[in-house]
Scaffold this motif. Structure first.
Motif, PDB file in Angstrom:
ATOM      1  N   PRO A 104     -23.856 -29.635  46.394  1.00 60.97           N
ATOM      2  CA  PRO A 104     -22.478 -29.984  46.652  1.00 60.97           C
ATOM      3  C   PRO A 104     -22.563 -31.193  47.527  1.00 60.97           C
ATOM      4  CG  PRO A 104     -23.245 -27.760  47.262  1.00 60.97           C
ATOM      5  CD  PRO A 104     -24.411 -28.381  46.921  1.00 60.97           C
ATOM      6  N   GLU A 105     -21.307 -32.140  47.112  1.00 59.81           N
ATOM      7  CA  GLU A 105     -20.879 -33.375  47.646  1.00 59.81           C
ATOM      8  C   GLU A 105     -20.912 -33.232  49.164  1.00 59.81           C
ATOM      9  OE1 GLU A 105     -17.938 -35.607  45.782  1.00 59.81           O
ATOM     10  OE2 GLU A 105     -19.074 -35.199  43.759  1.00 59.81           O
ATOM     11  N   ASP A 106     -20.338 -32.132  49.567  1.00 60.59           N
ATOM     12  CA  ASP A 106     -20.016 -32.311  51.207  1.00 60.59           C
ATOM     13  C   ASP A 106     -21.219 -32.039  51.907  1.00 60.59           C
ATOM     14  OD1 ASP A 106     -20.754 -29.719  50.412  1.00 60.59           O
ATOM     15  OD2 ASP A 106     -18.626 -28.798  51.435  1.00 60.59           O
ATOM     16  N   MET A 107     -22.547 -31.502  51.160  1.00 62.94           N
ATOM     17  CA  MET A 107     -23.755 -31.359  51.925  1.00 62.94           C
ATOM     18  C   MET A 107     -24.474 -33.030  52.150  1.00 62.94           C
ATOM     19  SD  MET A 107     -24.998 -27.937  50.821  1.00 62.94           S
ATOM     20  CE  MET A 107     -26.397 -27.817  51.845  1.00 62.94           C
ATOM     21  N   ALA A 108     -23.957 -33.859  51.364  1.00 65.84           N
ATOM     22  CA  ALA A 108     -24.688 -35.144  51.216  1.00 65.84           C
ATOM     23  C   ALA A 108     -25.212 -35.760  52.574  1.00 65.84           C
ATOM     24  CB  ALA A 108     -24.003 -36.335  50.608  1.00 65.84           C
ATOM     25  N   ASP A 109     -24.394 -35.762  53.537  1.00 63.51           N
ATOM     26  CA  ASP A 109     -24.983 -36.257  54.892  1.00 63.51           C
ATOM     27  C   ASP A 109     -25.905 -35.411  55.568  1.00 63.51           C
ATOM     28  OD1 ASP A 109     -23.204 -38.329  54.478  1.00 63.51           O
ATOM     29  OD2 ASP A 109     -21.772 -37.601  55.845  1.00 63.51           O
TER      30      ASP A 109
END
Length: 697
Positions: A198-203
């Protein structure tokens, strides 16, 4: 010859109800060993095959099974979580090369997790961590990782991050590959997709990946230098570093999932293969001499070497006695004769079987690295070494804690008495923490164990497995006695009754020892007043008397005897005369040395919801408990206390009443402390009354 690099001997251990047995079931299903997963709560788990395990939904004895994953052979032992059965965990860890520590995603690091982790540290077992039950309400992966660091003092190496939590938990991101493993079908563990995270987990992924790589590259200075210069290491290089650090116990690769919902178990299986050691990569077992001192030799894991194996578990089933053995060196063939170094006698190996819970597969031979069961061994007990008769050696034995609780039992009818004796004999062989003795005065059979549940299960096994109905007395505490004053005394043993007489005079100092020091003996005699050959007899005389103290007949501990002088007769003195002198001296001096009753103190760990904390603490105080700490968690409070065992009988019932059924507790033996005067007087009076009653009978 089998390739030992493809072997993994692992154990699965955790606190009660963290999901060990369910995890084992999923592993067996994924590896094709079973076709349908049994559930613990339905009483259908493969490794929980005892009736008592199926009814109570707990594991009581460790069960062994073997399976294959990606051409690697895994010998797996599923261990119990309840504190009364920690002996099973201890002896399993002793023979394993690696382990999977399972933690509950909502419960976190619980009391028994700590004990098992300590055992694993003592046995220097490399581990992978699996944070299970992330689908549960209150689950928090990051909180449990923090507890592993704070409570266990361990160094978790986070390998994955969970995708979603509680009801929304669907899988995990592999930090090394930055790929998401997602399960959409909760009924089929084999159906999953590898996709972009998921993109929101990138950091979060980049942050945790950096920590992972830095920790791993600490194992290799060259790679670390390149990494600091901006060169990204290959995944293979990082894996080599992780394997090296895991085997060295520098850190523990940490995974997450939900075994019950069939999620992420494959990642744990891959980790077992990638990071846990094969039998050749662990420290070889030290060999010891007959006195238990290390000889400097080691049992090197080599199928061509001299045969060395350790018996770590005896199990009696409908086919006869099974002896579980871990082969450390050499090869064992069916029908060969081996030497038991403890008894000094040889035994013939009738059959060798590979166990799958209670099923068995016949084998012709076993080699270094194998965990198998042998049939036909008569006098082998847990901790005994089996070896090549032409090349004998003893492996480091196992040390088991002393029981702290006892109950008296008697058969309900005369015919059952002999049957009970045979059954108890088998049960003692199976469980080294279970002791049986006969009370000399009353003739009652006394069972001794590690806790109420332990003895409750033993009585149940007597009834169901062996068909012996017994009456059970109330539990008794294993008190001890000691002395508090130093005393200088003398005793002369003189007997003349025609023919040669008996003569032995000893002058000695009796003094209290440090707690836990046991019995010590020293001789300071000079000039031959008591010849050296009689010293062992004097030492033995005091030692044999220790079993019975002078206050209430409990064993006496922690005192020192120093022999300072004495006298002997050229004709009438003998070892027997001096031993009798020492026994009489013990009876004469102990009452004058300030005898003191000691009671077992338990380390108690109570979990209670927030709104009942005051009531629980008040109740522990009434039980003479010392509160040591309170730790607030998300779902309640953990209270750690030290309480006398005598005050803890039936505590679970009281705790459930106070907390409306939501409280839990576990306890284990801590130490012996002096008994308060009023309690000591009550105990002594009770023992004397019981002895009087027994004499009347």
């Amino acid at each position: 010859m089998t390739d030992l690099s493809k072997y993994r001997n692992i154990g699965i251990f955790a606190h009660v109800d963290a999901g060990k047995t369910t995890t084992t079931e999923r592993i067996l299903k994924l590896t094709g060993k079973i076709h349908k997963s049994g559930e613990v709560h339905d009483g259908e788990a493969t490794t929980d095959f005892m009736e008592q395990e199926q009814e109570r939904g707990i594991t009581i004895q460790s069960a062994a099974t073997s399976c294959f994953w990606k051409d690697y052979r895994m010998n797996i032992i599923d261990t119990p979580g309840h504190v009364d059965f920690t002996i099973e965990v201890y002896r399993s860890l002793k023979v394993l090369d690696g382990g999977v520590g399972v933690f509950c995603g909502s419960g976190g690091v619980e009391p028994q997790s700590e004990t098992n982790w300590r055992y694993a540290n003592d046995s220097e077992v490399a581990r992978v961590i699996f944070i299970n039950k992330l689908d549960r309400i209150g689950a928090d992966f990051y909180r449990v990782v923090g507890q592993i660091e704070d409570v266990l003092g361990a160094n978790p190496l986070v390998m994955v991050l969970p995708i979603g939590i509680e009801d929304e938990f669907v899988g995990a991101v592999d930090l090394l590959t930055r790929k998401a493993w997602v399960w959409n079908d909760i009924n089929d563990a084999s159906k999953f997709e590898i996709q972009e995270p998921p993109e929101d987990m990138a950091d979060a992924i980049e942050e945790w990946r950096e920590k992972l790589i830095e920790k791993a590259l600490d194992q290799d200075d060259d790679l670390m230098e390149k990494y600091l210069d901006g060169e990204e290491p290959s995944i293979e290089d990082v894996k080599v570093c992780i394997r090296k650090g895991t085997i060295a116990l520098d850190f523990f690769p940490t995974y997450c999932g939900s075994a019950f919902k069939n999620k992420c178990v494959q990642m744990v299986l891959d980790a077992v293969i990638d990071y846990l050691p094969d039998p050749t990569e662990v420290k070889p077992q030290p060999e010891v001499d007959l006195e238990g001192n290390e000889s400097g030799e080691f049992a090197i894991v080599d199928p061509e070497g001299p045969f060395r194996a350790l018996a770590f578990k005896i199990m009696d089933d409908r086919f006869g006695a099974l002896t579980f053995i871990r082969v450390y060196s050499g090869t064992l063939n069916k029908g060969t004769t081996v030497l038991n170094t403890y008894t000094g006698k040889t035994e013939r190996i009738g059959r060798i079987v590979e166990m799958h819970a209670e099923e068995r597969i016949e084998l012709d031979k076993a080699q270094a690295g194998d965990i198998v069961a042998a049939i036909g061994l008569k006098n082998v007990q847990t901790g005994h070494t089996l070896c090549d008769p032409d090349n004998p050696a003893t492996l480091e034995p196992m040390v088991f804690p002393a029981p702290v609780i006892s109950i008296a039992i008697s058969p309900k009818d005369k015919g059952a008495s002999e049957k009970m004796g045979v059954a108890l004999g088998k049960m003692i062989k199976e469980d080294p923490s279970f002791h049986v003795e006969t009370d000399q005065d009353s003739g009652e059979t006394i069972l001794k164990g590690m806790g109420e549940l332990h003895l409750d299960i033993k009585v149940d096994i007597l009834k169901r497995t062996h068909g012996v109905e017994v009456s059970v007395g109330s539990p008794q505490v294993a008190y001890r006695e000691t002395i508090t004053k130093t005393l200088e005394d003398s005793y002369t043993h003189k007997k003349q009754s025609g023919g040669s007489g008996q003569y032995g005079k000893i002058d000695y100092i009796l003094e209290p020892g440090e707690p836990g020091s046991g019995y010590e003996f020293e001789s300071k005699v000079t000039g031959g007043n008591v010849p050296k050959e009689f010293w062992p007899a004097i030492k033995g005389g005091f030692e044999k008397s220790m079993d019975k103290g002078v206050l209430a007949g409990f064993p006496c501990l922690d005192f020192k005897v120093t022999l300072v002088d004495g006298a002997f007769h050229a004709v009438d003195s003998s070892a027997i005369a001096f031993e009798l002198a020492a026994k009489a001296a013990y009876r004469q001096s102990l009452p004058k040395a300030g005898p003191q009753l000691m009671e077992p103190i338990m380390k108690v760990d109570v979990f209670t919801p927030d709104d009942h904390v005051g009531d629980v603490i008040g109740d522990l105080n009434r039980r003479r408990g010392m509160i040591k700490s309170q730790d607030a968690g998300t779902t309640g409070v953990r209270i750690k206390a030290e309480c006398p065992l005598s005050e803890m009988f039936g505590y679970i019932g009281t705790l459930r009443t106070i907390t409306s059924g939501r409280g839990q507790f576990s306890m284990e033996f801590l130490q012996y402390n002096p008994c308060p005067k009023n309690v000591a007087e009550e105990v002594i009076a009770e023992v004397k009354a019981r002895d009087e009653e027994a004499k009347k009978k």
